[in-house]
Write a protein that holds these residues in place. Structure first.
Motif, mmCIF file in Angstrom:
data_model
loop_
_atom_site.group_PDB
_atom_site.id
_atom_site.type_symbol
_atom_site.label_atom_id
_atom_site.label_comp_id
_atom_site.label_asym_id
_atom_site.label_seq_id
_atom_site.Cartn_x
_atom_site.Cartn_y
_atom_site.Cartn_z
ATOM 1 N N TRP A 37 -14.390 -1.239 -5.597
ATOM 2 C CA TRP A 37 -14.038 -0.054 -4.863
ATOM 3 C C TRP A 37 -13.017 -0.389 -3.824
ATOM 4 O O TRP A 37 -12.783 -1.413 -3.335
ATOM 5 N N PHE A 38 -12.223 0.581 -3.804
ATOM 6 C CA PHE A 38 -11.107 0.863 -2.967
ATOM 7 C C PHE A 38 -11.376 2.232 -2.026
ATOM 8 O O PHE A 38 -11.827 2.786 -2.240
ATOM 9 N N ARG A 39 -10.720 1.921 -0.821
ATOM 10 C CA ARG A 39 -10.364 3.072 -0.061
ATOM 11 C C ARG A 39 -9.149 3.385 0.547
ATOM 12 O O ARG A 39 -8.338 2.550 0.526
ATOM 13 N N GLN A 40 -8.768 4.682 0.707
ATOM 14 C CA GLN A 40 -7.633 4.939 1.382
ATOM 15 C C GLN A 40 -7.737 5.872 2.327
ATOM 16 O O GLN A 40 -8.210 7.151 2.358
ATOM 17 N N ALA A 41 -7.436 5.431 3.700
ATOM 18 C CA ALA A 41 -7.423 6.248 4.994
ATOM 19 C C ALA A 41 -6.426 7.082 5.267
ATOM 20 O O ALA A 41 -5.276 6.597 4.407
ATOM 21 N N PRO A 42 -6.451 8.149 5.864
ATOM 22 C CA PRO A 42 -5.172 9.215 6.243
ATOM 23 C C PRO A 42 -3.902 8.009 6.745
ATOM 24 O O PRO A 42 -4.120 7.310 7.559
ATOM 25 N N GLY A 43 -2.809 8.252 6.032
ATOM 26 C CA GLY A 43 -1.741 7.576 6.499
ATOM 27 C C GLY A 43 -1.765 6.158 6.307
ATOM 28 O O GLY A 43 -0.887 5.493 6.819
ATOM 29 N N LYS A 44 -2.737 5.498 5.313
ATOM 30 C CA LYS A 44 -2.726 4.156 4.968
ATOM 31 C C LYS A 44 -2.688 3.900 3.853
ATOM 32 O O LYS A 44 -2.795 4.776 2.881
ATOM 33 N N GLU A 45 -2.452 2.569 3.383
ATOM 34 C CA GLU A 45 -2.347 2.211 2.109
ATOM 35 C C GLU A 45 -3.765 2.091 1.549
ATOM 36 O O GLU A 45 -4.731 1.816 2.209
ATOM 37 N N ARG A 46 -3.931 2.127 0.325
ATOM 38 C CA ARG A 46 -5.402 1.992 -0.624
ATOM 39 C C ARG A 46 -5.499 0.383 -0.299
ATOM 40 O O ARG A 46 -4.867 -0.433 -0.310
ATOM 41 N N GLU A 47 -6.825 0.121 -0.071
ATOM 42 C CA GLU A 47 -7.239 -1.197 0.144
ATOM 43 C C GLU A 47 -8.349 -1.367 -0.325
ATOM 44 O O GLU A 47 -9.208 -0.622 -0.925
ATOM 45 N N PHE A 48 -8.737 -2.841 -0.905
ATOM 46 C CA PHE A 48 -9.783 -3.359 -1.462
ATOM 47 C C PHE A 48 -11.088 -3.250 -0.692
ATOM 48 O O PHE A 48 -11.059 -3.572 0.615
ATOM 49 N N VAL A 49 -12.185 -2.935 -1.159
ATOM 50 C CA VAL A 49 -13.679 -2.949 -0.345
ATOM 51 C C VAL A 49 -14.477 -3.686 -0.963
ATOM 52 O O VAL A 49 -14.802 -4.691 -0.132
ATOM 53 N N ALA A 50 -14.921 -4.047 -2.156
ATOM 54 C CA ALA A 50 -15.787 -4.853 -2.770
ATOM 55 C C ALA A 50 -15.652 -4.766 -4.418
ATOM 56 O O ALA A 50 -15.109 -3.916 -4.823
ATOM 57 N N ARG A 51 -16.101 -5.991 -4.784
ATOM 58 C CA ARG A 51 -16.130 -6.042 -6.317
ATOM 59 C C ARG A 51 -17.523 -6.728 -6.802
ATOM 60 O O ARG A 51 -18.187 -7.348 -5.971
#
Length: 119
Positions: A36-50
């Protein structure tokens, strides 16, 4: 090609919980480490879990460790993300993808699912 389809997002108050799902459209996630990845407003997409193919090995970003749990049901070709004790900083669009270490493998993304945590 495998097309991830994410769902389960919504609006929740801080401290609440949500469960996200990622289903495979087209082919399957068979044999793949998924994440899973996530992208917050104005930020780059980041890793969450695998999670490993068997489900026996998981790894989390420090920011979610102890609050989020990744799991999978290979019979249903679906990966889940249980999110507890949500914080406003968890607000983002969440995506799933095949992953190596913390890097996404596919160069395309699903539509994602929006998670909004109010304070």
């Amino acid at each position: 090609q495998v097309q991830p389809v994410e769902s389960g997002g919504g609006l929740v108050q801080a401290g609440g919980s949500l469960r996200l799902s990622c289903a495979a459209s087209g082919r399957t996630f068979s044999g793949y480490v998924m994440g899973w990845f996530r992208q917050a407003p104005g930020k780059e997409r980041e890793f969450v879990a695998r999670i490993s193919w068997s489900g026996g090995i998981t790894y989390y970003a420090d920011s979610v460790k102890g609050r989020f749990t990744i799991s999978r049901d290979n019979a249903k070709n679906t990966v889940y993300l249980q999110m507890n004790s949500l914080k406003p900083e968890d607000t983002a669009v969440y995506y799933c993808n095949r992953v190596v270490s913390t890097t996404p493998v596919y160069n395309y993304w699903g539509q994602g699912t929006q998670v909004t945590v109010s304070s």
